[in-house]
Design a protein around this motif. Sequence first.
Motif, PDB file in Angstrom:
ATOM      1  N   VAL A 313       0.837  -1.203   0.000  1.00 42.34           N
ATOM      2  CA  VAL A 313       0.000   0.000   0.000  1.00 42.34           C
ATOM      3  C   VAL A 313       0.875   1.256   0.000  1.00 42.34           C
ATOM      4  CG1 VAL A 313      -1.612   1.332   1.427  1.00 42.34           C
ATOM      5  CG2 VAL A 313      -2.033  -1.097   1.013  1.00 42.34           C
ATOM      6  N   ILE A 314       1.946   1.233   0.794  1.00 42.69           N
ATOM      7  CA  ILE A 314       2.894   2.355   0.753  1.00 42.69           C
ATOM      8  C   ILE A 314       3.474   2.490  -0.650  1.00 42.69           C
ATOM      9  CG2 ILE A 314       5.044   3.279   1.706  1.00 42.69           C
ATOM     10  CD1 ILE A 314       4.579   1.576   4.190  1.00 42.69           C
ATOM     11  N   GLY A 315       3.666   1.340  -1.324  1.00 42.12           N
ATOM     12  CA  GLY A 315       4.274   1.326  -2.652  1.00 42.12           C
ATOM     13  C   GLY A 315       3.424   1.930  -3.747  1.00 42.12           C
ATOM     14  N   VAL A 316       2.173   2.283  -3.443  1.00 37.86           N
ATOM     15  CA  VAL A 316       1.362   3.053  -4.401  1.00 37.86           C
ATOM     16  C   VAL A 316       1.068   4.436  -3.833  1.00 37.86           C
ATOM     17  CG1 VAL A 316       0.364   1.052  -5.556  1.00 37.86           C
ATOM     18  CG2 VAL A 316      -0.798   2.006  -3.551  1.00 37.86           C
ATOM     19  N   SER A 317       1.970   4.895  -2.967  1.00 32.42           N
ATOM     20  CA  SER A 317       1.926   6.266  -2.428  1.00 32.42           C
ATOM     21  C   SER A 317       0.743   6.525  -1.504  1.00 32.42           C
ATOM     22  CB  SER A 317       1.918   7.297  -3.572  1.00 32.42           C
ATOM     23  OG  SER A 317       3.011   7.111  -4.439  1.00 32.42           O
ATOM     24  N   ALA A 318       0.158   5.465  -0.950  1.00 37.49           N
ATOM     25  CA  ALA A 318      -0.985   5.623  -0.047  1.00 37.49           C
ATOM     26  C   ALA A 318      -0.538   5.530   1.408  1.00 37.49           C
ATOM     27  CB  ALA A 318      -2.039   4.559  -0.332  1.00 37.49           C
ATOM     28  N   ARG A 319      -1.325   6.125   2.286  1.00 40.09           N
ATOM     29  CA  ARG A 319      -1.077   5.989   3.721  1.00 40.09           C
ATOM     30  C   ARG A 319      -1.956   4.860   4.254  1.00 40.09           C
ATOM     31  NH1 ARG A 319       1.139   8.925   7.872  1.00 40.09           N
ATOM     32  NH2 ARG A 319       0.461   8.209   9.935  1.00 40.09           N
ATOM     33  N   PRO A 320      -1.365   3.801   4.809  1.00 31.23           N
ATOM     34  CA  PRO A 320      -2.166   2.692   5.342  1.00 31.23           C
ATOM     35  C   PRO A 320      -3.048   3.159   6.497  1.00 31.23           C
ATOM     36  CG  PRO A 320       0.150   2.075   5.110  1.00 31.23           C
ATOM     37  CD  PRO A 320       0.082   3.557   4.923  1.00 31.23           C
ATOM     38  N   ILE A 321      -4.293   2.646   6.530  1.00 28.62           N
ATOM     39  CA  ILE A 321      -5.214   3.052   7.596  1.00 28.62           C
ATOM     40  C   ILE A 321      -5.855   1.865   8.309  1.00 28.62           C
ATOM     41  CG2 ILE A 321      -5.746   5.297   6.576  1.00 28.62           C
ATOM     42  CD1 ILE A 321      -8.330   4.080   5.468  1.00 28.62           C
TER      43      ILE A 321
END
Length: 510
Positions: A313-321
């Motif tokens: 998820v970090i690898g697509v520039s997202a912040r995990p929630i």
Amino acid sequence: MTVRIDVTAPDDPRGASVVANARLVGVDGLTTCRVTRVHHIDGALSAEELDRLCREVLIDPVVDEAVIDGVTPAQGRVVEVALMPGATDPDARELERAAANLGLPEIRVVTARRYDLIGDLSDTDVATLTRRLLANDTIEISTEGELPAEFAGAASADVRVDDVPLAELSDDDLLRLSKDRVLSLDLTEMQAIQAHFAGEGRPPTDAELETLAQTWSEHCVHKTFRARINLTHTSSDGEVTVSFHDGLLPALREVTEALDPPWLRSAFVDDAGIVAFDDHHDVAFKVETHNHPSALEPFGGANTGVGGVVRDVIGVSARPIACTDVLCFGPADLPDDELPTGVLHPRRIRDGVVAGIGDYGNKLGLPTVNGSVLYDPGYVGNPLVYCGALGILPHGSHPTEPQVGDRIISLGGRVGRDGIHGATFSSAGMDASTVDHVGSAVQIGDPITEKGLIEVIERARDARLYNAITDCGAGGFSSSVGEMGEDLGVEVDLSVVPLKYPGLQPWEIW
């Protein structure tokens, strides 16, 4: 100077858990178990500085007791357990960091666990408890009595790159090579590699062979989902229709692209899928299995399963929630005499997996918002451990186009042998000897470092500091760098990669 600090909580629930589980593995004589956290600290600390480190970092004065520069007096039979030398030891590293933050002199730390086993126990009982409950030989060493501290030496790479002669190997030799190197390639695949390098007029290097193996692994290329499907359908009037499909994954991709839903941002091409959430934000979602690692080392396998999908998820520039999971185990009440040789009991796998998932998510501050558990005899030999993560990102904030002249920056933990062959291991069958061959395939989680990555990458994304990003997963740099440099090419200097310990060969780093 090396100093030992023992920290014990008299009412530590882990001790009660050992006693309860001892009965389940046939040891009825254990009445009490005390668990002690052991810290070997090497550095020029004064007595006052050691006391400060202990008070401010290591102990809770309400519940803990500490012995500084000594060994806690034994109660009953004593077993000590530690990670294998050089393996990732997050607790040790965080203690080193805490000492630096306190302004103390630089230290090196090795941690261990000590179990005081009290009761009417035979040597066989102690051996059973150690093997079945206290230690996992895949990643740990253990002994009855005191375990000496082993500090890893200075980390530097072995520069040797070896050729792997294939030209004269028979089919049996090719299969033996595949098994011995944990390539998990079948005969057709090994023959294809043999033929390719025969055409090149040279043998492959070990790095090239390992790169091909991880690229062709079940984990990376999804061979099962790409397999050709022959479907025979008989209608109600007896008419038989035979159709051929190129695989489930290509079929899913073809249908998805044909539908082309307006809310779909990205699928089948990145570390995680991305869909629209509202006018300003997208949601990234990734789920994958960590079955084989969890069968060998339940806590670590599930722990790094969560870490892997969060990293995706970090690898697509997202912040995990948030996290999710689906877990399938063999029956928890399976009699010991029905357990296949070399297989951990479903109860131990379950407890380790659940603890591993909770541990990683908690340290990242991520809740597990839903999930399910299924028990079935079909999962005795190999559990099904689905780990998932959800993240959020501003719409249009995930760059995917590396440019000529870009530098590739690797962020995260140091490189070691734990996790090597994690990709190829996914293609292997499992039997009683699996641990002996692929124990290192189980990575050791490091959620504290990953928590830092979440914060750093979010800021880098918002500042538009990178043109592309991908996670460094089971295939290592050979996968991640290969993906980013597929169209442009990349020059890589492995000698500057931060290592956990000395002696790693180039193919292991790569």
